[in-house]
Scaffold this active site. Sequence first.
Site, mmCIF file in Angstrom:
data_model
loop_
_atom_site.group_PDB
_atom_site.id
_atom_site.type_symbol
_atom_site.label_atom_id
_atom_site.label_comp_id
_atom_site.label_asym_id
_atom_site.label_seq_id
_atom_site.Cartn_x
_atom_site.Cartn_y
_atom_site.Cartn_z
ATOM 1 N N ASP A 198 -3.531 16.035 -1.646
ATOM 2 C CA ASP A 198 -2.883 17.195 -1.761
ATOM 3 C C ASP A 198 -1.775 17.732 -0.739
ATOM 4 O O ASP A 198 -1.556 17.016 0.259
ATOM 5 C CB ASP A 198 -4.226 18.362 -1.228
ATOM 6 C CG ASP A 198 -5.903 18.077 -1.855
ATOM 7 O OD1 ASP A 198 -5.458 18.038 -3.235
ATOM 8 O OD2 ASP A 198 -7.033 18.451 -1.912
ATOM 9 N N HIS A 249 0.191 13.613 -6.005
ATOM 10 C CA HIS A 249 -0.154 15.467 -6.314
ATOM 11 C C HIS A 249 -1.923 14.956 -6.652
ATOM 12 O O HIS A 249 -2.903 16.092 -6.304
ATOM 13 C CB HIS A 249 -0.142 16.385 -6.629
ATOM 14 C CG HIS A 249 0.056 17.869 -5.613
ATOM 15 N ND1 HIS A 249 -1.592 18.097 -5.333
ATOM 16 C CD2 HIS A 249 0.080 19.105 -6.127
ATOM 17 C CE1 HIS A 249 -1.144 19.002 -4.938
ATOM 18 N NE2 HIS A 249 -0.197 19.714 -5.239
ATOM 19 N N CYS A 303 0.441 -1.192 0.385
ATOM 20 C CA CYS A 303 0.188 -0.128 -0.458
ATOM 21 C C CYS A 303 1.494 1.114 -0.186
ATOM 22 O O CYS A 303 0.486 2.355 -0.912
ATOM 23 C CB CYS A 303 -1.002 0.137 1.471
ATOM 24 S SG CYS A 303 -1.906 -1.793 1.557
#
Length: 436
Positions: A413, A409, A353
């Site tokens: 954020d 991105h 992950c």
Amino acid sequence: MSNELILVPELGGNDAVDVIEIVVAVGDTVAIEDTLIVVESEKATVEIPSPKGGTIKAIKVAVGDSINTGDPLVELDVSEDAASEVPKQPSSTKDEVIRNEDATTKPEAHQSKSDDATPHKSTPLTAPLSGATSQLTTASDAAVYAGPAVRRLAREMGVDLTQVMGTGVKGRVTKDDLKAHVKQRLSTAGGAGGLAMNLPVIDFSQFGEISEEALTGLRRTAAENLHRSWLTIPAVMHQEEADITELEVFRRQTNQQISGTKVTLLAFLVKVVASALQRYPRFNSSLSSDGSTLVFKHYVNIGIAVDTEHGLMVPVIRDADKKGVHELAQDIEQLAEKARLRKLTMTDMQGGCFTISSLGGIGGGYFSPIINWPEVAILGVGRSKKQPYWNGETFEPRDVLPLSLSYDHRVVDGADAARFAKYISEALGDLRHLLL
Ligand code: CAO
């Protein structure tokens, strides 16, 4: 038949323009409005068409030349037949051909400022003729039906235009076709490596003695994955530091009390990152391949970059959130050992992950780790250093750990990244944060 010198037409500006492509060769037969060369100014890329049909006898310019209106362009053996010839159309029947109705008008340069996928009304929908001599475009590229902006983009992306399926009018290759082609290449194994292979071949032996080593399959796969991530993920790197003075005291004490596997700093890092991933689930997600959906994972598997003599491997610690620090240290030891002995299975390396790349045992400070796609972030860990910290009254020596968080991105954020990194820093500084 008569020999005519064709001059550079009115380009609509005072400055000289650069020749970036020559799409005809001596001996080629051209029809009216077939593109002869492509030039580029600061503002636009422009195709310069032939004002007449005929056979190219000589080319008066070269790629890289700076030319002005009125400069000699080509010498053309003008033929009545060629002058009335319909511009060539790749993959189209003759009655589908679209041509300039007024073949006698003065040719205009065909300008394309951004996306020229939609042809100008008077633009000849012709593929440049074969035999291009340009250094920038191969002869086969030149036979593809595409405008200069698309050609330029293809050059920038290192794409062979002959491999791209054109879906525009009369099979014209559009920018969207180009993007779809690149996307498809990247989604197949070896795609990124394929793009890399379009780089020019350099003979380094001309500069001195060299030796060569073929990349192993592992290094080639790693190179392709890294290249794909680099090309496709808009990544930002965020720096944070953690005061691990107390953690190191605790770790040393713990190691004196336990037997067997030593607890390393990395085990604590995995524990803290597992907790951060649960608190900030966007970091534990993946973007669907069409970019329309975020897939949140309700499990926490953490990959650790392991340096081996065969190359970098990233085995995965499963359910890191459910394990204690000692168990994590055992997992790290076993996986790192398996990696070094090349005994990792596919299962050992799948399902991660988030990745931690710890170089601290070797050295270094901040660096820019590349995200291990389809994950959306990676933490790079440098070597801790004793640094003077102001405690309000005096400077005291503290162990400070540099942390470099690269994140996608599109998914995360900057503010989220700052919170995520701050949490990791605080938890490493005081493990009681894990209980909150
Ligand atoms: N700052 C200071 N000391 C550190 C440290 C850090 N950030 N990280 C590790 N150390 C210390 C360890 O605590 C250990 O010290 P002690 O013996 O006193 O306990 C010593 O350095 C050696 O640690 P290690 O590197 O062998 O063990 P680890 O658990 O920290 O790391 C592993 C294991 C597999 C991550 C590491 O061996 C490795 O392969 N690192 C390279 C990863 C890599 O190549 N990343 C780049 C990927 S991109 O190309």
